[in-house]
Motif scaffolding. Structure first.
Motif, short mmCIF file in Angstrom:
data_model
loop_
_atom_site.label_atom_id
_atom_site.label_comp_id
_atom_site.label_asym_id
_atom_site.label_seq_id
_atom_site.Cartn_x
_atom_site.Cartn_y
_atom_site.Cartn_z
N PHE A 170 14.88 0.17 -2.06
CA PHE A 170 14.59 0.12 -3.49
C PHE A 170 13.25 0.76 -3.87
O PHE A 170 12.83 0.65 -5.00
CB PHE A 170 14.63 -1.33 -3.98
N SER A 171 12.60 1.42 -2.92
CA SER A 171 11.35 2.11 -3.23
C SER A 171 11.28 3.47 -2.54
O SER A 171 11.27 4.52 -3.18
CB SER A 171 10.14 1.26 -2.83
N LEU B 157 10.58 -3.11 -8.14
CA LEU B 157 11.92 -3.68 -8.00
C LEU B 157 12.12 -4.32 -6.64
O LEU B 157 12.71 -5.41 -6.53
CB LEU B 157 12.97 -2.58 -8.23
N TRP B 158 11.64 -3.67 -5.58
CA TRP B 158 11.87 -4.22 -4.24
C TRP B 158 11.22 -5.59 -4.07
O TRP B 158 11.75 -6.45 -3.34
CB TRP B 158 11.39 -3.26 -3.16
N GLU B 159 10.12 -5.83 -4.75
CA GLU B 159 9.47 -7.13 -4.66
C GLU B 159 10.31 -8.21 -5.35
O GLU B 159 10.36 -9.35 -4.88
CB GLU B 159 8.06 -7.07 -5.25
N SER C 213 0.83 -1.20 0.00
CA SER C 213 0.00 0.00 0.00
C SER C 213 0.87 1.26 0.00
O SER C 213 0.58 2.23 -0.71
CB SER C 213 -0.92 -0.02 1.21
N GLU C 214 1.96 1.24 0.76
CA GLU C 214 2.85 2.40 0.83
C GLU C 214 3.61 2.61 -0.46
O GLU C 214 3.92 3.74 -0.83
CB GLU C 214 3.82 2.23 2.00
N HIS C 215 3.92 1.53 -1.16
CA HIS C 215 4.60 1.69 -2.45
C HIS C 215 3.69 2.39 -3.45
O HIS C 215 4.14 3.25 -4.21
CB HIS C 215 5.03 0.33 -3.01
N ALA C 216 2.42 2.03 -3.41
CA ALA C 216 1.47 2.63 -4.35
C ALA C 216 1.13 4.06 -3.95
O ALA C 216 1.04 4.95 -4.80
CB ALA C 216 0.20 1.78 -4.43
N ASN C 217 0.94 4.30 -2.65
CA ASN C 217 0.55 5.63 -2.15
C ASN C 217 1.30 5.92 -0.86
O ASN C 217 0.80 5.62 0.24
CB ASN C 217 -0.96 5.70 -1.90
N ARG D 4 12.19 8.49 -3.01
CA ARG D 4 11.17 9.52 -2.89
C ARG D 4 11.39 10.38 -1.64
O ARG D 4 11.28 11.59 -1.67
CB ARG D 4 9.77 8.89 -2.82
N GLN D 5 11.66 9.71 -0.52
CA GLN D 5 11.83 10.40 0.76
C GLN D 5 13.03 9.82 1.49
O GLN D 5 12.89 9.01 2.40
CB GLN D 5 10.56 10.26 1.60
N PRO D 6 14.24 10.21 1.09
CA PRO D 6 15.45 9.57 1.65
C PRO D 6 15.58 9.72 3.17
O PRO D 6 15.91 8.75 3.86
CB PRO D 6 16.59 10.29 0.92
N LYS D 7 15.31 10.90 3.70
CA LYS D 7 15.45 11.10 5.14
C LYS D 7 14.46 10.24 5.91
O LYS D 7 14.80 9.62 6.93
CB LYS D 7 15.26 12.57 5.49
N LEU D 8 13.22 10.20 5.43
CA LEU D 8 12.20 9.40 6.10
C LEU D 8 12.55 7.92 6.03
O LEU D 8 12.40 7.18 7.02
CB LEU D 8 10.83 9.64 5.46
N ALA D 9 13.04 7.46 4.88
CA ALA D 9 13.39 6.05 4.71
C ALA D 9 14.48 5.65 5.70
O ALA D 9 14.40 4.59 6.34
CB ALA D 9 13.83 5.79 3.28
#
Length: 477
Positions: free
Chosen positions: A215-216, A296-298, A176-180, A220-225
């Motif tokens: 890989f996802s 890709l992560w999958e 769900s997070e990958h999609a949105n 998009r959000q490097p600091k959050l990741a």
């Protein structure tokens, strides 16, 4: 004046962007899903309920939970085992307490718990896949294949069952997070903290989360990741063992059983019906999943799970659960040749799995047999006192421990020294090294006809006392 609203509505209803298949799903999908999905899950639960047995690594946790509940404190090591385990870090205390509570109503409680966990996990996967506009027929087929293929794991009630629902919740959340992308990704932290207190499969879950973040999300959000990754790692240590949590996981992965590829750590054996079913189901789901592009992560996770399953059968359940959604999407993809090939492939796979089930049903009459501990417990108590040490095969050792008997060693095997682990495994396998295990025991219980029974019979230090329900009772001379 042109009829703007009407023409727009008409155009939308005839939009070329909506395929006939998607339109059919929107009209009939909801009703069919409510009928077909329960119909796919119900047979799996029925088989699990009928053939299900309680695994060797479950009753030790029940015994620990009862000990902790009664004394309201966490003991050092395994209190019901004589072999030294004082340096063991007890991480899954929450799992032990939950299992002790569930087992307080008898074996039926453990069976019911397993059915709830298996059924809710498959239902949640089906709900998640249905949100991706997967056809109900394809989805029910994927769910049924995964459930039947996982019988080697879910059909034997083990501590691993407590990881089923957390693993599925994690998958649903990550997809769900990958999609949105949203702040809901923070739910991974409390989930991992809870999971770490239940079962060691959290390590696999952290690996899956790491693949998603690297890989996802990081693009998009490097600091959050990075922050989420650090928080998830920190959550692993929020257990009663505290700093010793890391050592617990290292010992669990490097125990003697894992080194020997023994028991739960054995590789898939195609000569075993349940292992063959797992391989067939995983192969069918894997081929179907490759028909649709995935993130890709999958793919990274998929490669790792395939490798892990090839190394140890116990990991096959995670591969099967992971493949449900992509495989359902693959099954939904229609073409003239594709429908012909896939329908026959699925039919052939299900037929082979049905034959495997028939073999299992004919060869496992003992699945419904009574627990030998019930017959042996009065004998053991008659022959022993508070200082008597009992050496028994598993899962009998765990069942006796849960009943208050003092055993030399039992699961969790990684709680003990490597030397004692090797001696116990040698005893179970009837090897020469089993002399060390028997030397510490006053009573030895072995199943008739096994390698352990033959090795004990040759030991002049023990005398056969009696046979009870196919089990030989040896006492020290």
């Amino acid at each position: 004046m042109p009829q703007v609203g009407r023409s727009s509505a008409s155009h939308a209803s005839q939009s070329p962007d909506i395929s006939p298949l998607d339109r059919e799903r929107r009209v009939t999908g909801s009703t069919a899903t409510w009928v077909l999905i329960p119909g796919a899950i119900a047979p799996v639960l029925a088989i699990v309920a009928f053939f299900g047995v309680i695994g060797a690594d479950l009753y030790w946790a029940v015994a620990m939970g009862r000990y902790i509940s009664k004394r309201r404190s966490i003991p050092e090591g395994i209190p019901f085992a004589v072999a030294d385990s004082s340096e063991w870090n007890n991480v899954p205390v929450l799992a032990e307490l939950v299992l002790a509570l569930v087992a307080s109503v008898g074996p039926q409680g453990l069976i019911a718990m397993n059915l709830v966990l298996v059924g809710s996990s498959l239902a949640l996967l089906a709900w998640s896949a249905a949100r991706e506009s997967v056809g109900p027929v394809a989805l029910s087929g994927a769910v049924a294949l995964a459930g039947l293929g996982a019988l080697a794991t879910v059909g034997v009630i083990r501590l691993q069952a407590l990881s089923l629902l957390p693993f599925v919740i994690m998958l649903v959340l990550l997809r769900s997070e990958h999609a949105n992308p949203s702040p809901r990704v923070w739910w991974l932290v409390p989930l991992c903290s809870l999971w770490s207190n239940l079962h060691g499969a959290i390590l696999l879950g952290v690996g899956v989360i790491g693949a998603y973040l690297l890989f996802s999300r990081v693009w998009r959000q490097p600091k959050l990741a990075v922050t989420i990754g650090l928080a998830v790692m920190a959550a692993l240590w929020l257990t009663p063992a505290g700093p010793g949590t890391g050592e617990y996981y290292v010992e669990a992965l490097t125990n003697a059983a894992a080194a020997r590829d023994s028991g739960l750590w054995a590789r898939p054996d195609l000569g075993t019906p349940l292992d063959l079913m797992m391989v067939l189901a995983a192969s069918a789901l894997l081929l179907a999943s490759l028909r649709r592009r995935r993130p890709l992560w999958e793919y990274i996770v998929l490669v790792c799970l395939v490798a892990a399953t090839a190394e140890a059968t116990r990991h096959g359940v995670w591969l099967l659960l992971f493949l449900v959604t992509p495989a359902a999407l693959g099954f939904s993809r229609r073409s003239a040749l594709g429908s012909f090939v896939w329908s026959r492939a699925v039919t052939l796979t299900c037929t082979l799995m049905a034959l495997c089930l028939a073999v299992v049903g004919l060869s496992r009459g003992s699945a419904a047999a009574p627990d030998p501990a019930k017959a042996l417990l009065p004998v053991v108590r008659q022959l022993s006192d508070v200082n008597t040490v009992v050496l028994a095969d598993e899962p009998l050792a765990e069942s006796l421990a849960a009943a208050g008997v003092r055993v030399w060693m039992s699961n969790p095997i990684d709680a003990f020294s490597l030397r004692d682990q090797d001696a116990f495994l040698d005893f179970l396998e009837g090897r020469a090294g089993s002399d060390e295990a028997r030397s510490a025991a006053d009573v030895v219980l072995v199943e008739s006809g096994t390698a352990a029974a033959k090795a004990t019979e040759a030991d002049e230090r023990f005398l056969l006392n009696r046979m009870v329900s196919g089990w030989l009772v040896y006492v020290r001379r």
